[in-house]
Write an enzyme that holds these catalytic residues in place. Structure first.
Site, PDB file in Angstrom:
ATOM      1  N   CYS A   2       0.827  -1.196   0.000  1.00  0.00           N
ATOM      2  CA  CYS A   2       0.000   0.000   0.000  1.00  0.00           C
ATOM      3  C   CYS A   2       0.867   1.254   0.000  1.00  0.00           C
ATOM      4  O   CYS A   2       1.969   1.268   0.550  1.00  0.00           O
ATOM      5  CB  CYS A   2      -0.858   0.056   1.253  1.00  0.00           C
ATOM      6  SG  CYS A   2      -2.075  -1.237   1.336  1.00  0.00           S
ATOM      7  N   ARG A  27       5.180   0.220  -6.026  1.00  0.00           N
ATOM      8  CA  ARG A  27       5.167  -0.603  -4.819  1.00  0.00           C
ATOM      9  C   ARG A  27       4.264  -1.835  -4.982  1.00  0.00           C
ATOM     10  O   ARG A  27       4.326  -2.752  -4.169  1.00  0.00           O
ATOM     11  CB  ARG A  27       4.665   0.238  -3.628  1.00  0.00           C
ATOM     12  CG  ARG A  27       5.617   1.346  -3.251  1.00  0.00           C
ATOM     13  CD  ARG A  27       4.944   2.364  -2.350  1.00  0.00           C
ATOM     14  NE  ARG A  27       4.571   1.850  -1.051  1.00  0.00           N
ATOM     15  CZ  ARG A  27       5.344   1.844   0.016  1.00  0.00           C
ATOM     16  NH1 ARG A  27       6.567   2.295  -0.068  1.00  0.00           N
ATOM     17  NH2 ARG A  27       4.906   1.375   1.159  1.00  0.00           N
ATOM     18  N   TRP A  77      -2.676  -2.794  -1.573  1.00  0.00           N
ATOM     19  CA  TRP A  77      -2.198  -4.143  -1.881  1.00  0.00           C
ATOM     20  C   TRP A  77      -2.821  -5.015  -0.797  1.00  0.00           C
ATOM     21  O   TRP A  77      -2.407  -4.983   0.348  1.00  0.00           O
ATOM     22  CB  TRP A  77      -0.668  -4.181  -1.830  1.00  0.00           C
ATOM     23  CG  TRP A  77      -0.078  -5.486  -2.259  1.00  0.00           C
ATOM     24  CD1 TRP A  77       0.161  -5.900  -3.535  1.00  0.00           C
ATOM     25  CD2 TRP A  77       0.377  -6.543  -1.407  1.00  0.00           C
ATOM     26  NE1 TRP A  77       0.722  -7.154  -3.520  1.00  0.00           N
ATOM     27  CE2 TRP A  77       0.868  -7.575  -2.231  1.00  0.00           C
ATOM     28  CE3 TRP A  77       0.411  -6.730  -0.023  1.00  0.00           C
ATOM     29  CZ2 TRP A  77       1.385  -8.766  -1.720  1.00  0.00           C
ATOM     30  CZ3 TRP A  77       0.927  -7.919   0.482  1.00  0.00           C
ATOM     31  CH2 TRP A  77       1.412  -8.918  -0.370  1.00  0.00           C
ATOM     32  N   ASN A 101      -1.581   1.801   5.641  1.00  0.00           N
ATOM     33  CA  ASN A 101      -0.622   0.809   5.134  1.00  0.00           C
ATOM     34  C   ASN A 101      -0.160  -0.001   6.343  1.00  0.00           C
ATOM     35  O   ASN A 101       0.369   0.576   7.290  1.00  0.00           O
ATOM     36  CB  ASN A 101       0.559   1.527   4.472  1.00  0.00           C
ATOM     37  CG  ASN A 101       1.749   0.616   4.169  1.00  0.00           C
ATOM     38  OD1 ASN A 101       2.874   1.080   4.136  1.00  0.00           O
ATOM     39  ND2 ASN A 101       1.518  -0.654   3.935  1.00  0.00           N
ATOM     40  N   GLY A 102      -0.381  -1.297   6.306  1.00  0.00           N
ATOM     41  CA  GLY A 102       0.046  -2.130   7.425  1.00  0.00           C
ATOM     42  C   GLY A 102      -0.989  -3.188   7.741  1.00  0.00           C
ATOM     43  O   GLY A 102      -1.903  -3.434   6.945  1.00  0.00           O
ATOM     44  N   GLU A 485      18.515 -17.128  -7.696  1.00  0.00           N
ATOM     45  CA  GLU A 485      18.022 -15.800  -8.066  1.00  0.00           C
ATOM     46  C   GLU A 485      17.441 -15.820  -9.489  1.00  0.00           C
ATOM     47  O   GLU A 485      16.414 -15.197  -9.762  1.00  0.00           O
ATOM     48  CB  GLU A 485      19.173 -14.784  -7.931  1.00  0.00           C
ATOM     49  CG  GLU A 485      18.869 -13.367  -8.372  1.00  0.00           C
ATOM     50  CD  GLU A 485      17.734 -12.686  -7.627  1.00  0.00           C
ATOM     51  OE1 GLU A 485      17.237 -13.217  -6.619  1.00  0.00           O
ATOM     52  OE2 GLU A 485      17.310 -11.606  -8.080  1.00  0.00           O
ATOM     53  N   LYS A 489      13.620 -14.802 -10.383  1.00  0.00           N
ATOM     54  CA  LYS A 489      13.272 -13.761 -11.369  1.00  0.00           C
ATOM     55  C   LYS A 489      12.275 -14.306 -12.384  1.00  0.00           C
ATOM     56  O   LYS A 489      11.300 -13.656 -12.727  1.00  0.00           O
ATOM     57  CB  LYS A 489      14.513 -13.270 -12.134  1.00  0.00           C
ATOM     58  CG  LYS A 489      15.474 -12.406 -11.397  1.00  0.00           C
ATOM     59  CD  LYS A 489      15.064 -10.959 -11.257  1.00  0.00           C
ATOM     60  CE  LYS A 489      14.336 -10.750  -9.968  1.00  0.00           C
ATOM     61  NZ  LYS A 489      15.100 -10.518  -8.772  1.00  0.00           N
ATOM     62  N   GLU A 492       8.862 -14.725 -10.798  1.00  0.00           N
ATOM     63  CA  GLU A 492       8.226 -13.456 -10.455  1.00  0.00           C
ATOM     64  C   GLU A 492       7.572 -12.786 -11.648  1.00  0.00           C
ATOM     65  O   GLU A 492       6.468 -12.278 -11.540  1.00  0.00           O
ATOM     66  CB  GLU A 492       9.280 -12.471  -9.903  1.00  0.00           C
ATOM     67  CG  GLU A 492       9.689 -12.707  -8.476  1.00  0.00           C
ATOM     68  CD  GLU A 492      10.758 -11.706  -8.035  1.00  0.00           C
ATOM     69  OE1 GLU A 492      10.643 -11.191  -6.931  1.00  0.00           O
ATOM     70  OE2 GLU A 492      11.715 -11.444  -8.796  1.00  0.00           O
ATOM     71  N   HIS A 508      19.909 -36.565  -6.761  1.00  0.00           N
ATOM     72  CA  HIS A 508      19.200 -36.897  -5.517  1.00  0.00           C
ATOM     73  C   HIS A 508      17.708 -36.583  -5.606  1.00  0.00           C
ATOM     74  O   HIS A 508      17.038 -36.526  -4.591  1.00  0.00           O
ATOM     75  CB  HIS A 508      19.835 -36.152  -4.339  1.00  0.00           C
ATOM     76  CG  HIS A 508      21.253 -36.550  -4.106  1.00  0.00           C
ATOM     77  ND1 HIS A 508      21.602 -37.771  -3.562  1.00  0.00           N
ATOM     78  CD2 HIS A 508      22.422 -35.917  -4.383  1.00  0.00           C
ATOM     79  CE1 HIS A 508      22.919 -37.863  -3.490  1.00  0.00           C
ATOM     80  NE2 HIS A 508      23.439 -36.743  -3.995  1.00  0.00           N
ATOM     81  N   LYS A 607       6.443  -4.145  -4.162  1.00  0.00           N
ATOM     82  CA  LYS A 607       7.855  -3.771  -4.140  1.00  0.00           C
ATOM     83  C   LYS A 607       8.414  -3.705  -2.715  1.00  0.00           C
ATOM     84  O   LYS A 607       9.223  -4.505  -2.325  1.00  0.00           O
ATOM     85  CB  LYS A 607       8.029  -2.437  -4.867  1.00  0.00           C
ATOM     86  CG  LYS A 607       9.457  -1.952  -4.948  1.00  0.00           C
ATOM     87  CD  LYS A 607      10.289  -2.846  -5.837  1.00  0.00           C
ATOM     88  CE  LYS A 607      11.739  -2.451  -5.889  1.00  0.00           C
ATOM     89  NZ  LYS A 607      12.569  -3.522  -6.469  1.00  0.00           N
TER      90      LYS A 607
END
Ligand code: HGA
Length: 612
Positions: A2, A27, A77, A101-102, A485, A489, A492, A508, A607
């Protein structure tokens, strides 16, 4: 996550609120809303909300000819309740509007209490409880500022809030605890927002609020108090953030811009070693020599991409500085019983410096008596940076794309400097080795620029496997975290399911998945593990797997049926992971382009992860 914008000024603030929300779009959000107070005649709240983009909200504001001198705005968000107009902020309780926000952890308890008092909830959010609770408080505490403070005293969890009231139309109240919020001092009014980028349109003068601060914004000034009402002074800073830094310019996406900004971002971050001198531990703060000299163990705490930076650093710190190092996901560490060691250097890594889990893990470590702390962060003055004894602020510039790129490589540059500083202070770095590592670091921007030249070939590869549903990434040693990573990516931004394994683990388990539908991407530096990796690649080939190998010049892996080779520059020693990750960033970016996904704002992601 948010984003909040609040404004009170001698002008129509609706365009300011909307532009602020646009600057917070990066964000991540699913809906947007705003409320303004019409102050001519009887003050009256007007609220607009829209699911989807800020552009939709702006169209509504245009259509209604909305104009006012005081307002609050929000990008949401969702954490509590689906993304919908009903759940979008601001939330209203008879004449009061609140953005938040929270996460309010005790919202269920608050909600039942308020429902018992007759309050009707129209959303599924935790935020609506704040609005009704404040309304209830105002019955016994007539002053809005005091009533907000009393409301905050009952909230458990994290918040940054903005509040407007019809009965007190000449001020907006804002507050923060655990979520970011700063004030802006403009020529014609006062503002607040979740980050500086939203306010650069009106001012560079900013005041960072501390956790627990409550502030009142009026046309003629502002004041800040602690939650108990004690007045406090907070410094006024002049932001050096450039407005251009958050413009897209010639690029199609922020992610692409940020990938290509890496030589510059690394150059800026490493500027302090640009001269001919040696590595200086003071880069991390005045007390660094003492703290590093007494460091027997390093504990790195981080989330997501920053966690992968920590994993690379573990290889560096143990092999060069010879100090034992563990890396842990912050959200795990904060909730487990561990054995605290006051001699341990706790390193926290976060792009935004507001990552809720990392901040909480840091506070937890401190509560266990681990006070030798260091932050590696891209945002000066962020919550995490203010909490640690030592700090290194990377100079990547604002990172807007949700998928981190330049923040990651500059974190790695900072961690390489940390490794050298730890080694030097502890007498484990010869003059020759120091000179060699510094020469590599100084050359790094040029080396990364060479990798960027491989874009056309990588684009060709992306075309080939964008239609696949799964992918496997392999690496060994300090390139295993780079494989992790690369897989992150790809997940995402292209939504292709990807997993990463240390190549030696193939047999394995994951080898069972390999067939011609499973592209296998291998990070193949010409290092001491190359021969081992080549054997692992043979195992894939023998099972009909399609291999895409990023091989350093000199790796001598032949191209053959089902084995595609992309030639990277020569092996770059300790810093090789920084070059290899750039090629994987390009691969994901182009795969996402082929798939047509929203590269900069991938679904469900945000974000700055300012909630737990
Ligand atoms: N809990 C609130 C706000 C969510 C948030 O801050 N996200 O970053 C909601 O779900 O509306």
């Amino acid at each position: 996550m948010c984003g909040i914008v609040t404004a009170i000024a001698r002008r129509n603030i609706v365009p300011v609120l909307l532009e602020g929300l646009r600057k917070l779009e990066y964000r991540g959000y699913d809906s947007a809303g705003l409320a303004v107070l019409k102050t001519e005649g009887t003050p009256q709240l007007q609220r607009l909300r829209a699911v989807g983009r800020v552009a939709e909200l702006a169209a509504q504001a245009d259509a209604t000819g909305l104009s006012a001198e005081i307002g609050i705005a929000h990008t949401r968000w969702a954490t509590h309740g689906v993304p919908s107009e009903r759940n979008a902020h601001p939330h209203i309780s008879a004449g009061l509007a609140v953005v938040h926000n929270g996460i309010i952890e005790n919202f269920e308890e608050l909600r039942s209490g308020l429902q018992a008092k007759g309050y009707k909830f129209t959303s599924e959010t935790d935020t609506e409880a704040i609005a009704h609770l404040l309304h209830d408080k105002l019955k016994s505490i007539p002053d809005l500022f005091d009533a907000v403070r009393a409301t905050l005293a009952e909230l458990v969890g994290a918040y940054a809030i903005g509040v407007l009231s019809e009965t007190d139309p000449n001020r907006a109240i804002v507050a923060r605890k655990g979520s970011p919020l700063l004030l802006g001092i403009g020529e014609d009014g006062y503002y607040a927002a979740s980050d500086t980028a939203a306010l650069l349109q009106v001012t560079r003068k900013v005041v960072y609020l501390e956790d627990g601060d409550v502030a009142e914004l009026r046309l003629d000034g502002y004041r800040v108090t602690l939650q108990d009402g004690t007045p406090v002074e907070r410094a006024v800073n002049i932001s050096s953030l450039s407005a251009d830094a958050v413009e897209l310019g010639k690029y199609r996406h922020y992610m692409q811009k940020e990938i290509f900004e890496q030589p510059q971002a690394l150059g800026n971050t490493l500027e302090m070693i640009a001269g001919g001198g040696g590595i200086s531990p003071q880069l991390f703060g005045a007390d660094a020599v003492g703290i590093f000299g007494a460091t027997r163990r390093v504990l790195i705490l981080a989330c997501g991409t920053s966690y992968h930076a920590g994993l690379v650093a573990r290889y560096w710190i143990e092999s060069v500085a010879k100090i034992s190092c563990t890396v842990e996901i912050a959200s795990e560490y904060r909730y487990r019983d561990s054995v605290p060691d006051p001699e341990t250097l706790v390193v926290v890594i976060s792009q935004s410096g507001e990552t809720a889990d990392t901040l909480a893990a840091l506070k937890f470590a401190k509560s266990l008596g681990m006070n030798k702390t260091l932050a590696i962060c891209n945002v000066p003055e962020s919550a995490i940076v203010r909490e640690t004894a030592l700090r290194f602020v990377t100079r990547a510039g604002p990172e807007i794309g949700v998928a981190s790129t330049k923040a990651f490589t500059t974190q790695l540059a900072a961690l390489a400097l940390l490794t050298l500083a730890l080694a030097k202070v502890n007498g484990r770095l010869s003059d020759e080795d120091e000179a060699m590592h510094l020469a590599h670091l100084r050359h790094l921007p040029v080396a990364v620029a060479k990798v960027l030249e491989l874009e056309p070939e990588i684009e060709g590869w992306a075309q080939r496997f964008a239609s696949k549903h799964h992918a496997l990434f392999l690496g060994r040693g300090m390139h295993y975290p780079i494989a992790l990573e690369g897989a992150l990516k790809l997940k995402e931004i292209s939504y292709i399911h990807a997993e990463a394994y240390p190549a030696g683990e193939l047999k394995h388990g994951p080898l069972a998945l390999v067939d011609k539908e499973m592209p296998v991407i291998a990070v193949a530096p010409a290092d001491s593990l190359l021969e081992k990796l080549k054997s692992n690649l043979q195992e894939v080939k023998a099972r009909g797997g399609e291999l895409y190998v990023f091989a350093d010049a000199g790796s001598e892996i032949p191209q053959s049926e089902g084995v595609h080779i992309l030639h990277m520059p020569e092996h770059y020693g300790l810093l090789s992971p920084i070059l290899h990750v750039v090629s994987l960033q390009l691969l994901s970016y182009h795969a996402a382009l082929v798939k047509g996904t929203d590269v900069d704002k991938p679904r469900n992601l945000a974000k700055s992860v300012t909630v737990e």
